[in-house]
Design a protein around this motif. Structure first.
Motif, short mmCIF file in Angstrom:
data_model
loop_
_atom_site.label_atom_id
_atom_site.label_comp_id
_atom_site.label_asym_id
_atom_site.label_seq_id
_atom_site.Cartn_x
_atom_site.Cartn_y
_atom_site.Cartn_z
N LEU A 175 0.74 -1.24 0.00
CA LEU A 175 -0.09 0.12 -0.15
C LEU A 175 0.92 1.28 0.13
O LEU A 175 0.38 2.28 0.21
N LEU A 176 2.37 1.04 0.06
CA LEU A 176 3.02 2.22 -0.05
C LEU A 176 2.67 3.33 -1.02
O LEU A 176 2.79 2.98 -2.30
N LYS A 177 2.89 4.49 -0.70
CA LYS A 177 2.42 5.67 -1.74
C LYS A 177 3.68 6.44 -1.77
O LYS A 177 4.04 7.20 -2.91
N TYR A 178 4.60 6.57 -0.72
CA TYR A 178 5.75 7.71 -0.88
C TYR A 178 6.73 6.59 -0.13
O TYR A 178 6.73 6.19 1.04
N LEU A 179 7.97 6.85 -1.09
CA LEU A 179 9.09 6.17 -0.52
C LEU A 179 10.38 7.03 -0.60
O LEU A 179 10.68 7.31 -1.88
N ASN A 198 9.04 -2.48 -8.21
CA ASN A 198 8.09 -3.00 -9.18
C ASN A 198 6.74 -3.66 -8.54
O ASN A 198 5.84 -3.81 -9.00
N MET A 199 7.09 -4.11 -7.32
CA MET A 199 6.29 -4.68 -6.60
C MET A 199 5.36 -3.63 -5.89
O MET A 199 4.26 -4.06 -4.67
N LEU A 200 5.36 -2.46 -5.90
CA LEU A 200 4.62 -1.48 -5.26
C LEU A 200 3.61 -0.62 -6.17
O LEU A 200 4.00 0.54 -6.66
N PRO A 201 2.44 -1.43 -6.44
CA PRO A 201 1.64 -0.63 -7.61
C PRO A 201 1.06 0.72 -7.06
O PRO A 201 0.33 1.27 -8.02
N SER A 202 0.73 0.66 -5.76
CA SER A 202 0.33 2.03 -5.57
C SER A 202 1.52 3.24 -5.17
O SER A 202 0.85 4.30 -4.90
N LEU A 203 2.60 3.09 -5.49
CA LEU A 203 3.57 4.28 -5.35
C LEU A 203 3.27 5.32 -6.10
O LEU A 203 3.37 4.98 -7.44
N LEU A 204 3.35 6.58 -5.51
CA LEU A 204 2.99 7.75 -6.28
C LEU A 204 4.56 8.48 -6.40
O LEU A 204 4.68 9.22 -7.22
N GLU A 205 5.58 8.31 -5.18
CA GLU A 205 6.73 9.10 -5.40
C GLU A 205 7.42 8.04 -4.93
O GLU A 205 7.68 7.42 -3.93
N LEU A 206 8.74 8.08 -5.75
CA LEU A 206 10.09 7.25 -5.49
C LEU A 206 11.16 8.50 -5.43
O LEU A 206 11.71 8.91 -6.44
#
Length: 894
Positions: A175-179, A198-206
Motif C-alpha cells: 500500500l506504500l505511496k511515498y518512498l 516494481n512490486m509497489l503498484p500504489s507508489l506515487l513518489e519514488l
C-alpha cells in the motif's frame, strides 16, 4: 509533489471526551520512552500529568483514548539540538499507533530499532535526517499498512554509514505511496533494485536521491512489464548510472505518461540523445537532467510539454539551437540551459513565456542579438543570467535594448558577462528601473561610463562591474547587504580607497586609486578578501589592518607601498594568502609570518627586503607557496642567493610552490564563493602564474594548489643538497640548476615518488647517478648536464626514456646509453691498457685456452672411461642406459 494525508481520528477542542484521561498503560510506556531520550531543549517538559493526550506531540483517538500519533519532529533544527539517546521498546504498548515522526533529531548514529517493524497499524513513518546509522532493518517490511516511509538521512555524517543489503523487504509494503531512501548506501543491493520497487503498484513518489545506485535496470525486452503505473514523482538524482536512458523510463505504456509530473535524474553520468518520446509526458511539470552527458539537439517534441514549469539541463553537452516551439510552454517558470554547447540565435518565441521567473543561458555559443522582443512579455522575470565564455572566437554576442526602454519586469538578479552592451548601459532605464536588484554582474561588456548614484542606493549582496572602462571616483562610505562581494577591478577608477561596510570580498585591483590605505580600515570589519593590487597606492600598511579578524587573503602587490611589514599582523586569526610583491618594503621578514599556522601562500618578491632568510623559513611548515624573488637577503640573497640550501626545507611537508626567482604574474586574480553551515558567504582567492616546468614556460591558473614546485635556479647556492629534502615525497618539481652545489645526489631520492621534474644542471655535483632513481615512476623530465657525474647511466626502462644525450653533456665521467661512450664490464680490460696491450693480453688468454683443451680432453676421458673399465657394476648400468636410449651399438666397445 504529491501530498499524502494519513487519516487518524484525533481529539478536537470541542469534543465531549476531553474529560477522559489516556490509557494508563500507554502513559507509563511513554514515560519510559521519555526516560531513554536526551532532551537538551526541554521539548518533553509537558509530558507530565495523568492525561498523556495533552502532551506535546501526541494525538489520541477521540473515542478510545489510545495514542495514535507521535510527532516529535524537530522543526527548529537549524537553531536547536533535537532529541537523542535511545528509543525504548516500551512503545510497543501503543497498539493503535498509526503515525510516528522522529525526523530532524540527533540520535548520533544508533541503529533504527528492529521493533519498529511490529506496529501493525502504522501508516506513516518518518525518520529522515535524524542521524541514524547502521543497516536499515528489513523488519520494516512487516508494516503492511504503511503508506509513507521516509528514511532519507540527507548529507549528514551518519548518512555515510547507513546502508541496505537488500530491498526485497519492500514487497511487504503493497500500500506504500511515498518512498524515500535517499543517501543510504545501496552499493551492495544495487543489482536489480527495480524488481522490489516494481512490486509497489500504489507508489506515487519514488526518491532514491544520492543512493549510490550503479545499475539502471536495462531490460532486454523493449516493452517490459513495469508495474509503476501510478508514479507521479521519480527522483534518482546523484547516483552513479553512467549509461544511457533505459527504454522503459520513457515508455508511455509503462508509466502512463499522463501521471508522471516530476522527473529528477541530475548528477548521474547519463549520456545519449534525449528521446522524442519525451514529448509524450504532457503532464510533466518539472524535468531535471542537469550535470549529465546528454548530447545532440533538444528534441522538437519538447514543445508538447505544455504543463512544464521547470526545465533544468545545466552542464550537459547539448548542441544546436533552442527550438522555436519553446514558446508553447506557457507555464514555464524556470529555464536553465547553461553550460552546454548550444549555438545559433535565441528565438524570439522565448519572450512568450509570460510565467518565467528564472532564465539562465550561461556558457553557450549564442550568436546574434538578444533584444527587447525577447523580454516583452516576461513580466514575472526575476533572475536573468547571460554569462558567456570570454574565449569565444565568433562575433561577440550583443545585448541590445534602447536606453529609454522600460522593461515590464522587476529583476532581483542580473548577470550579463563577456558580450557587448551599450557603453552607457549603466545609465539606461533598463537598469535604473530595477529597484529590487540585489545582484548586478556586468563583467567585460564594454561599458564606458561613471557609476550612477542610484546604484549605490540598492541593497546589494554582489556587485561585479570588472573589466570595463568605468571611470570617476567612488563614494567613501556605503553600506551593502550582509557579506557582500564587490569586484570593480580592471577599470579606470581613481581617487582614494573607499571604506565600505558589510563587504566580505573587495576587489579594486588594476585601477588608478592613489594615496595611502585608510588608517581606519578596521571599520570595514567584515572584510575577508582585500585585493588592491596594481594601483598607485603609497605610504605604509596601517597597523589597524590587524584588527580585520576575518581576513583570509591580502593582495597589495604592484603598488608604491614602503616601510616595514607590520609585526602586529600576528593578531590575525586565519590569513592564508599574503601578497605584498612589487612594492618597496624594507627590513626583514617578520617571524610571525611562519609562526602563524594558517599562512599557506606568501609572496614578497620584488621588494627591498633584507636580513637573514633561513631563520624566517625555519617554521614555515604549512606553506604551499613562497615567492621571495628579487630582494636583498644576505644569507640567501638577487635574489643573488648565497649560501647553502636550507636544511629546513625537509620540514615543509605541505609545500606546493617555492620560488626564489623573478616570476611574471598575471594581473588577473581568480576568486570563488562558498557558503558555510551558517549560510555565510565567503570568498576564496587564487592567482594566475607563469612558471618554468619541464623545461617549458607554462601557465598555471586555477590549478595552482596542485603545482608542487621548488625552484632555486640561477643563484649562487653552494654545498651539498640536504638529505632532508627527500622528505618531500609529494614534491612534483625540483629545480636547483645554475648554482654551485657540490656533493652527490641524495641517496634517499627514491623516496620522492611524486617527482616529475628534476633539474640539477650547471652545478658541481659528482658521483654516480643513483640506480634507485629508476623507482621514481613519475619522473618524466631530467636534466643532469654540466656537472661532474661519473659511472654508468642506469640501464633501466625508466632511464631508457631519457634518450636525449644533451641532458648528460659535459659529464665526462658518464658512460652508457644514450652517450657514445661505452661502459666497461668485468671481462673487458680496455679501460686499463692501450690497444696493443689488450692484444697481448688476448694472446695470453688464447694460449692458456688451447693448453687447457689439450690437457682437459685426456684427463676427462680417462676419469670417466677409466672408472667404467675398472668398475663392472658401473659399466653394466651405463650400458643398460645406452641400450634403452637406442644406442646399443656402443656396447661393442666393451
Amino acid at each position: 509533489m504529491a501530498i499524502l494525508i494519513v487519516k487518524a481520528v484525533i481529539i478536537h477542542p470541542h469534543d465531549g471526551y476531553l474529560d477522559k484521561a489516556c490509557i494508563e498503560g500507554e502513559r507509563k510506556a511513554l514515560l519510559e520512552f521519555k526516560h531513554g531520550l536526551e532532551d537538551p531543549s526541554g521539548w518533553l517538559s509537558s509530558w507530565v500529568g495523568a492525561d498523556c493526550c495533552k502532551w506535546r506531540g501526541l494525538d489520541c483517538n477521540n473515542q478510545t483514548r489510545n495514542v495514535v500519533k507521535i510527532d516529535l519532529r524537530n522543526r527548529d533544527y537549524r537553531y536547536s539540538k533535537g532529541l537523542g539517546g535511545e528509543i525504548s521498546d516500551s512503545l510497543l504498548h501503543l497498539k493503535y499507533l498509526s503515525y510516528l515522526d522522529l525526523s530532524s533529531n540527533d540520535f548520533q548514529g544508533i541503529r533504527i530499532p528492529n521493533f519498529l517493524g511490529s506496529f501493525e497499524r502504522l501508516r506513516y513513518l518518518n525518520l529522515s535526517n535524524a542521524e541514524f546509522g547502521g543497516t536499515i532493518p528489513p523488519h520494516l517490511g512487516n508494516l503492511s499498512q504503511l503508506r509513507y516511509l521516509d528514511l532519507n538521512e540527507g548529507y549528514s555524517y551518519y548518512s555515510l554509514t547507513i546502508g541496505i543489503y537488500s530491498l526485497n523487504w519492500l514487497s511487504g509494503l503493497p500500500l506504500l505511496k511515498y518512498l524515500d531512501l535517499g543517501n543510504a548506501n545501496l552499493s551492495k543491493a544495487t543489482k536489480n533494485w527495480m524488481q522490489p520497487v516494481n512490486m509497489l503498484p500504489s507508489l506515487l513518489e519514488l526518491h532514491f536521491l544520492g543512493y549510490q545506485l550503479s545499475d539502471f535496470s536495462h531490460y532486454s525486452d523493449p516493452n517490459p512489464f513495469v508495474n509503476l503505473t501510478s508514479l507521479q514523482v521519480i527522483n534518482l538524482s546523484y547516483n552513479n548510472f553512467n549509461t544511457t536512458l533505459p527504454g522503459w523510463l520513457f515508455n508511455i505504456t509503462t508509466l502512463r505518461g499522463l501521471c508522471l509530473k516530476e522527473l529528477y535524474l541530475g548528477f548521474n553520468g547519463l549520456s545519449g540523445e534525449l528521446p522524442d518520446s519525451l514529448g509524450k509526458f504532457n503532464n510533466l511539470r518539472s524535468l531535471d537532467l542537469s550535470y549529465n552527458s546528454f548530447d545532440g539537439p533538444l528534441p522538437n517534441s519538447i514543445q508538447h510539454l505544455t504543463n512544464l514549469e521547470s526545465l533544468d539541463l545545466i552542464k550537459n553537452t547539448i548542441s544546436g539551437s533552442i527550438p522555436t516551439g519553446i514558446g508553447n510552454l506557457l507555464r514555464m517558470k524556470r529555464l536553465d540551459l547553461s553550460f552546454n554547447l548550444m549555438n545559433g540565435t535565441i528565438p524570439n518565441s522565448i519572450g512568450q513565456l509570460k510565467e518565467l521567473t528564472e532564465l539562465n543561458l550561461d556558457w553557450n555559443s549564442w550568436e546574434g542579438v538578444i533584444s527587447e522582443i525577447h523580454f516583452s512579455n516576461l513580466s514575472k522575470l526575476e533572475y536573468f543570467s547571460l554569462h558567456l565564455s570570454p574565449k569565444t572566437k565568433k562575433q561577440p554576442f550583443r545585448f541590445h535594448v534602447r536606453p529609454e526602454w522600460i522593461p515590464p519586469f522587476i529583476l532581483k538578479y542580473i548577470d550579463i558577462s563577456n558580450c557587448y552592451v551599450s557603453p552607457k548601459f549603466l545609465s539606461s532605464n533598463y537598469l535604473e528601473t530595477q529597484k529590487r536588484l540585489d545582484c548586478i554582474v556586468l563583467k567585460n561588456v564594454g561599458m564606458l561610463d561613471t557609476i550612477p548614484e542610484w546604484l549605490w542606493k540598492l541593497d546589494l549582496f554582489q556587485l561585479d562591474l570588472s573589466r570595463n572602462h568605468l571611470y570617476g571616483k567612488l563614494p567613501n562610505t556605503i553600506s551593502f547587504s550582509s557579506n557582500a562581494l564587490v569586484d570593480l577591478s580592471f577599470n579606470c577608477l581613481a581617487g582614494r580607497l573607499p571604506l565600505w561596510y558589510n563587504v566580505t570580498g573587495l576587489f579594486l585591483g588594476n585601477n588608478l586609486f592613489s594615496g595611502p590605505i585608510p588608517l581606519n580600515i578596521e571599520d570595514s570589519s567584515s572584510l575577508e578578501v582585500l585585493h588592491f593590487s596594481s594601483n598607485l597606492l603609497n605610504g605604509s600598511i596601517p597597523s589597524s589592518m590587524s584588527k580585520l579578524e576575518g581576513l583570509v587573503a591580502v593582495d597589495l602587490s604592484n603598488n608604491h607601498l614602503f616601510g616595514k611589514i607590520p609585526k602586529n599582523w600576528k593578531d590575525l586569526h586565519i590569513p592564508f594568502t599574503i601578497d605584498l610583491s612589487k612594492n618597496q618594503f624594507t627590513c626583514g621578514i617578520p617571524s610571525w609570518m611562519c609562526s602563524m599556522y594558517s599562512v599557506s601562500w606568501l609572496k614578497l618578491s620584488n621588494n627591498k627586503l633584507s636580513g637573514e632568510l633561513s631563520p624566517s623559513l625555519q617554521n614555515c611548515t604549512q606553506l604551499y607557496s613562497l615567492d621571495l624573488g628579487n630582494n636583498r637577503f644576505s644569507d640567501l640573497a638577487l635574489n643573488n642567493l648565497l649560501g647553502t640550501i636550507p636544511k629546513c626545507l625537509g620540514n615543509l611537508t605541505d609545500f606546493t610552490f617555492m620560488n626564489l626567482l623573478v616570476i611574471g604574474f598575471y594581473d588577473d586574480k581568480a576568486y570563488t564563493m562558498y557558503s558555510d553551515h551558517d549560510d555565510k558567504v565567503h570568498t576564496v582567492y587564487s592567482d594566475y602564474m607563469e612558471l618554468v616546468v619541464k623545461g617549458q614556460d607554462m601557465e598555471f591558473r586555477s590549478i595552482l594548489p596542485i603545482v608542487n614546485l621548488i625552484d632555486f635556479s640561477g643563484n649562487n647556492l653552494w654545498g651539498e643538497i640536504p638529505e632532508g629534502i627527500t622528505n618531500l615525497s609529494t614534491l612534483g618539481t625540483l629545480n636547483l640548476s645554475r648554482n654551485k652545489s657540490t656533493g652527490k645526489i641524495p641517496r634517499k631520492i627514491r623516496a620522492m615518488q611524486g617527482l616529475e621534474t628534476l633539474d640539477l644542471s650547471c652545478n658541481n655535483l659528482s658521483g654516480p647517478i643513483p640506480p634507485s632513481m629508476s623507482s621514481i615512476t613519475s619522473l618524466s623530465h631530467l636534466n643532469l648536464s654540466h656537472n661532474l657525474f661519473s659511472g654508468p647511466i642506469p640501464s633501466t626502462i625508466r632511464f631508457s626514456t631519457f634518450n636525449n644525450p644533451s641532458i648528460y653533456e659535459t659529464n665526462l665521467g658518464l658512460c652508457g646509453i644514450p652517450l657514445s661512450t661505452n661502459c666497461s664490464t668485468p671481462n673487458d680490460q680496455k679501460h686499463k691498457d692501450d690497444q696493443d696491450g689488450e692484444e697481448d693480453e688476448d694472446g695470453r688468454y688464447m694460449t692458456w685456452f688451447f693448453i687447457s683443451m689439450g690437457l682437459g680432453f685426456p684427463v676427462g676421458f680417462w676419469v670417466v672411461c677409466g672408472s667404467l673399465a675398472q668398475n663392472k657394476s658401473w659399466r653394466h648400468a651405463y650400458l643398460r642406459f645406452i641400450d634403452e636410449m637406442g644406442i646399443g651399438y656402443m656396447s661393442s666397445l666393451w
